[in-house]
Design a protein around this motif. Structure first.
Motif, mmCIF file in Angstrom:
data_model
loop_
_atom_site.group_PDB
_atom_site.id
_atom_site.type_symbol
_atom_site.label_atom_id
_atom_site.label_comp_id
_atom_site.label_asym_id
_atom_site.label_seq_id
_atom_site.Cartn_x
_atom_site.Cartn_y
_atom_site.Cartn_z
ATOM 1 N N HIS A 1 21.216 30.451 40.141
ATOM 2 C CA HIS A 1 21.004 31.886 40.362
ATOM 3 C C HIS A 1 21.524 32.287 41.744
ATOM 4 C CE1 HIS A 1 17.600 32.457 37.192
ATOM 5 N NE2 HIS A 1 18.531 31.619 36.780
ATOM 6 N N LYS A 2 21.249 31.447 42.733
ATOM 7 C CA LYS A 2 21.718 31.736 44.086
ATOM 8 C C LYS A 2 23.246 31.699 44.156
ATOM 9 C CE LYS A 2 17.628 30.212 46.579
ATOM 10 N NZ LYS A 2 17.089 29.268 47.566
ATOM 11 N N ASN A 3 23.861 30.772 43.421
ATOM 12 C CA ASN A 3 25.325 30.700 43.403
ATOM 13 C C ASN A 3 25.938 31.941 42.768
ATOM 14 O OD1 ASN A 3 25.392 28.221 44.656
ATOM 15 N ND2 ASN A 3 25.516 27.064 42.730
ATOM 16 N N ILE A 4 25.360 32.404 41.685
ATOM 17 C CA ILE A 4 25.870 33.610 41.025
ATOM 18 C C ILE A 4 25.723 34.813 41.949
ATOM 19 C CG2 ILE A 4 25.502 35.207 39.109
ATOM 20 C CD1 ILE A 4 24.712 32.752 37.414
ATOM 21 N N ALA A 5 24.575 34.932 42.613
ATOM 22 C CA ALA A 5 24.364 36.044 43.549
ATOM 23 C C ALA A 5 25.343 35.961 44.714
ATOM 24 C CB ALA A 5 22.930 36.034 44.061
ATOM 25 N N THR A 6 25.627 34.770 45.191
ATOM 26 C CA THR A 6 26.595 34.594 46.278
ATOM 27 C C THR A 6 27.979 35.030 45.831
ATOM 28 O OG1 THR A 6 25.326 32.757 47.173
ATOM 29 C CG2 THR A 6 27.623 32.918 47.845
ATOM 30 N N PHE A 7 28.379 34.651 44.632
ATOM 31 C CA PHE A 7 29.695 35.048 44.140
ATOM 32 C C PHE A 7 29.790 36.546 43.892
ATOM 33 C CE2 PHE A 7 30.199 30.483 42.964
ATOM 34 C CZ PHE A 7 31.267 30.246 43.815
ATOM 35 N N MET A 8 28.672 37.190 43.589
ATOM 36 C CA MET A 8 28.678 38.650 43.474
ATOM 37 C C MET A 8 29.030 39.283 44.812
ATOM 38 S SD MET A 8 25.530 39.833 41.152
ATOM 39 C CE MET A 8 25.024 38.830 39.796
ATOM 40 N N HIS A 9 28.405 38.776 45.862
ATOM 41 C CA HIS A 9 28.674 39.315 47.194
ATOM 42 C C HIS A 9 30.067 38.920 47.689
ATOM 43 C CE1 HIS A 9 24.755 41.075 47.981
ATOM 44 N NE2 HIS A 9 24.192 39.992 47.474
ATOM 45 N N LYS B 1 39.282 42.327 46.464
ATOM 46 C CA LYS B 1 40.069 43.550 46.633
ATOM 47 C C LYS B 1 41.423 43.263 47.265
ATOM 48 C CE LYS B 1 38.152 44.900 51.093
ATOM 49 N NZ LYS B 1 37.355 45.902 51.792
ATOM 50 N N TYR B 2 41.547 42.127 47.936
ATOM 51 C CA TYR B 2 42.807 41.759 48.554
ATOM 52 C C TYR B 2 43.802 41.179 47.552
ATOM 53 C CZ TYR B 2 40.174 42.469 52.814
ATOM 54 O OH TYR B 2 39.404 43.019 53.803
ATOM 55 N N PHE B 3 43.338 40.836 46.371
ATOM 56 C CA PHE B 3 44.194 40.250 45.343
ATOM 57 C C PHE B 3 44.296 41.117 44.094
ATOM 58 C CE2 PHE B 3 42.002 36.802 47.631
ATOM 59 C CZ PHE B 3 43.097 36.291 48.312
ATOM 60 N N ILE B 4 43.226 41.840 43.782
ATOM 61 C CA ILE B 4 43.144 42.670 42.580
ATOM 62 C C ILE B 4 42.789 44.087 43.011
ATOM 63 C CG2 ILE B 4 41.967 43.016 40.366
ATOM 64 C CD1 ILE B 4 41.093 40.063 40.554
ATOM 65 N N PRO B 5 43.568 45.087 42.591
ATOM 66 C CA PRO B 5 43.169 46.459 42.937
ATOM 67 C C PRO B 5 41.791 46.784 42.351
ATOM 68 C CG PRO B 5 45.398 46.408 42.072
ATOM 69 C CD PRO B 5 44.826 45.039 41.881
ATOM 70 N N PHE B 6 40.948 47.363 43.156
ATOM 71 C CA PHE B 6 39.573 47.716 42.805
ATOM 72 C C PHE B 6 38.740 46.493 42.426
ATOM 73 C CE2 PHE B 6 42.090 51.505 41.767
ATOM 74 C CZ PHE B 6 41.546 52.375 42.694
ATOM 75 N N GLY B 7 39.164 45.321 42.875
ATOM 76 C CA GLY B 7 38.415 44.098 42.597
ATOM 77 C C GLY B 7 37.062 44.084 43.253
ATOM 78 N N ASN B 8 36.930 44.826 44.359
ATOM 79 C CA ASN B 8 35.638 44.868 45.035
ATOM 80 C C ASN B 8 34.584 45.594 44.207
ATOM 81 O OD1 ASN B 8 37.155 47.206 45.541
ATOM 82 N ND2 ASN B 8 35.966 47.691 47.353
#
Length: 84
Positions: free
Chosen positions: A6-14, A20-27
């Motif tokens: 759960h902590k890993n998934i939350a970290t990857f969300m943040h 955004k530097y690789f995909i437009p509107f990726g953020n």
């Protein structure tokens, strides 16, 4: 699912904000995808997903407001003083 997962998934969300530097509107896209697929698994993931998306939308809103307020100053600077 374990707490560590759960902590890993939350970290990857943040951290997904940096996409955004690789995909437009990726953020916006990456945290929304991770949150929407995992929000039912844990309240911890649900809360962090909402926080990540809320932060990105807040930054967008602040940027738009600052842009609207700074636009007249930019136009005045470009065209200069119109007095002769």
């Amino acid at each position: 699912m374990s707490i560590k997962n759960h902590k890993n998934i939350a970290t990857f969300m943040h951290l997904g904000v940096f996409s955004k530097y690789f995909i437009p509107f990726g953020n916006y896209i990456v945290p929304i995808l991770l949150w929407s697929t995992n929000k039912d698994k844990s309240d911890f993931i649900d809360d962090h997903g909402k926080e990540a998306i809320n932060f990105q939308l807040s930054i967008l809103l602040y940027t738009v407001i600052l842009g609207i307020f700074s636009f007249p100053f930019f136009i005045f600077h470009v065209f200069g003083d119109a007095t002769i």
